[in-house]
Scaffold this motif. Sequence first.
Motif, mmCIF file in Angstrom:
data_model
loop_
_atom_site.group_PDB
_atom_site.id
_atom_site.type_symbol
_atom_site.label_atom_id
_atom_site.label_comp_id
_atom_site.label_asym_id
_atom_site.label_seq_id
_atom_site.Cartn_x
_atom_site.Cartn_y
_atom_site.Cartn_z
ATOM 1 N N ARG A 72 1.536 2.792 3.688
ATOM 2 C CA ARG A 72 0.843 1.780 2.883
ATOM 3 C C ARG A 72 1.172 0.376 3.396
ATOM 4 O O ARG A 72 0.294 -0.480 3.488
ATOM 5 C CB ARG A 72 1.244 1.931 1.415
ATOM 6 N N ARG A 73 2.444 0.133 3.748
ATOM 7 C CA ARG A 73 2.820 -1.165 4.315
ATOM 8 C C ARG A 73 2.071 -1.419 5.617
ATOM 9 O O ARG A 73 1.623 -2.539 5.882
ATOM 10 C CB ARG A 73 4.330 -1.232 4.536
ATOM 11 N N VAL A 74 1.924 -0.391 6.435
ATOM 12 C CA VAL A 74 1.170 -0.533 7.690
ATOM 13 C C VAL A 74 -0.273 -0.928 7.391
ATOM 14 O O VAL A 74 -0.833 -1.830 8.035
ATOM 15 C CB VAL A 74 1.218 0.778 8.518
ATOM 16 N N TRP A 100 -1.507 -2.468 4.729
ATOM 17 C CA TRP A 100 -1.565 -3.850 4.249
ATOM 18 C C TRP A 100 -1.342 -4.825 5.390
ATOM 19 O O TRP A 100 -1.960 -5.888 5.445
ATOM 20 C CB TRP A 100 -0.568 -4.085 3.120
ATOM 21 N N MET A 101 -0.473 -4.481 6.336
ATOM 22 C CA MET A 101 -0.244 -5.344 7.484
ATOM 23 C C MET A 101 -1.518 -5.446 8.330
ATOM 24 O O MET A 101 -1.912 -6.532 8.755
ATOM 25 C CB MET A 101 0.901 -4.827 8.349
ATOM 26 N N LEU A 102 -2.184 -4.311 8.544
ATOM 27 C CA LEU A 102 -3.426 -4.325 9.306
ATOM 28 C C LEU A 102 -4.498 -5.159 8.611
ATOM 29 O O LEU A 102 -5.250 -5.893 9.261
ATOM 30 C CB LEU A 102 -3.926 -2.900 9.539
ATOM 31 N N SER A 134 -5.345 -7.929 -4.470
ATOM 32 C CA SER A 134 -3.937 -7.991 -4.120
ATOM 33 C C SER A 134 -3.087 -8.287 -5.329
ATOM 34 O O SER A 134 -3.506 -8.552 -6.374
ATOM 35 C CB SER A 134 -3.656 -9.015 -3.047
ATOM 36 N N ALA A 156 -3.863 -7.693 6.625
ATOM 37 C CA ALA A 156 -3.436 -9.088 6.725
ATOM 38 C C ALA A 156 -3.723 -9.658 8.110
ATOM 39 O O ALA A 156 -4.009 -10.851 8.243
ATOM 40 C CB ALA A 156 -1.952 -9.199 6.403
ATOM 41 N N LEU A 157 -3.647 -8.827 9.147
ATOM 42 C CA LEU A 157 -3.884 -9.301 10.509
ATOM 43 C C LEU A 157 -5.357 -9.558 10.799
ATOM 44 O O LEU A 157 -5.692 -10.313 11.708
ATOM 45 C CB LEU A 157 -3.322 -8.299 11.523
#
Length: 117
Positions: free
Chosen positions: A96-98, A100-102, A117, A104-105
Motif C-alpha cells: 500500500r505504501r508503494v 501511495w508513493m507511485l 487522502s 505521489a510521484l
Amino acid sequence: MVLLRKVAERVGLATALSAALPKGTGPCRRDRGMALVQLACAIVLGATNVLEAEQLQYHWRPVFPRPVSDSTLRRALAAIDTPVAARVERARAAIRRVMWMLLALRPGGFPWIWVCS
C-alpha cells in the motif's frame, strides 16, 4: 479486473504475499501468494465462494493463465493463522505504501480517478 491483476503483479503484491505465507508441500505445489491474488480477482468478478473462484478463473483463462483449484485456495486460506495474518498485514501495508508513493510521484495522480487522502 485486468488492471487490478496487472497492478498486483507490477507492485509485487503476489511476491510479498508469497513471502508472508507458509510454503505448500508436495512436488506440484502452487504459489499461495498468487493464489490469493487470483482469489481476490475472482471475487471482483463476482465469486462468492472458492468453487466459483475456480470456475471464474477457467472462464477467464486469458487473465488467469494458470487457474488455481478450489482445494488449493482452501489450503492457502487454511494456512492463515494469527502469526501468518500479521505477516500478510505487514506485506499488504508495505505494498500500500508503494502504491501511495507511485501516486505521489505522478503529477495529479492517476488521470482517470480521484483518490481521497
